[in-house]
Motif scaffolding. Structure first.
Motif, PDB file in Angstrom:
ATOM      1  N   ARG A   1       0.841  -1.205   0.000  1.00 33.36           N
ATOM      2  CA  ARG A   1       0.000   0.000   0.000  1.00 33.36           C
ATOM      3  C   ARG A   1       0.874   1.252   0.000  1.00 33.36           C
ATOM      4  NH1 ARG A   1      -4.637   1.647   4.472  1.00 33.36           N
ATOM      5  NH2 ARG A   1      -4.948   3.764   3.696  1.00 33.36           N
TER       6      ARG A   1
ATOM      7  N   LYS B   1       2.161   2.125  -3.352  1.00 33.17           N
ATOM      8  CA  LYS B   1       1.143   2.718  -4.231  1.00 33.17           C
ATOM      9  C   LYS B   1       0.841   4.168  -3.858  1.00 33.17           C
ATOM     10  CE  LYS B   1      -1.409  -1.468  -5.429  1.00 33.17           C
ATOM     11  NZ  LYS B   1      -1.513  -2.476  -4.390  1.00 33.17           N
ATOM     12  N   GLU B   2       0.752   4.465  -2.552  1.00 34.18           N
ATOM     13  CA  GLU B   2       0.235   5.777  -2.154  1.00 34.18           C
ATOM     14  C   GLU B   2       1.098   6.508  -1.132  1.00 34.18           C
ATOM     15  OE1 GLU B   2      -3.164   4.844   1.089  1.00 34.18           O
ATOM     16  OE2 GLU B   2      -3.468   3.823  -0.815  1.00 34.18           O
TER      17      GLU B   2
END
Length: 124
Positions: free
Chosen positions: A92, A95-96
């Motif tokens: 995660r 990704k962000e």
């Protein structure tokens, strides 16, 4: 605080520091903590060989005693569950996460318990 927020705050604090040039791969070293936790340390190695896990023993860069502690809960009691849970946190972040670009600037990113295998989560 949820585990992702805890993890991303910890990782942001490390990655906003001066990271040395020459890192070829990052690894998230995992430990089974003595206080019912999973302990995460970030290292950067100046070597990488996917066939030889010893690359992760060369801590050219390390978060050292700056450790992220994830509390064991009923759903992440077993080490395999802990590994899966922390892998999801790392993926995660890739990704962000605020400084994901720094992590992804190397050849590979791995994760694993220090006495076990390394799973490669990212290849450049």
């Amino acid at each position: 605080m949820d585990n992702y927020k805890l993890f991303s705050n910890w990782l942001n604090h490390i990655l906003e520091q001066d990271i040395p040039e020459g890192i070829k791969a990052f690894n998230f070293n995992l430990y089974e903590g003595s206080d019912d936790t999973y302990d995460i340390q970030l290292i950067g190695s100046d070597e990488f060989d996917e066939k030889d896990f010893d690359w992760a023993c060369t801590d050219y860069f390390s978060s050292e005693v700056n450790i992220c502690y994830i509390k064991r809960t009923e759903d992440i009691e077993q080490w395999e569950q802990g590994l899966n849970h922390i892998t999801v946190l790392v993926e995660r972040y890739l990704k962000e996460g605020e400084y994901a670009i720094i992590l992804k600037s190397v050849s590979a990113i791995g994760i694993g318990f220090v006495d076990g295998d390394i799973d490669i989560l990212f290849r450049a």
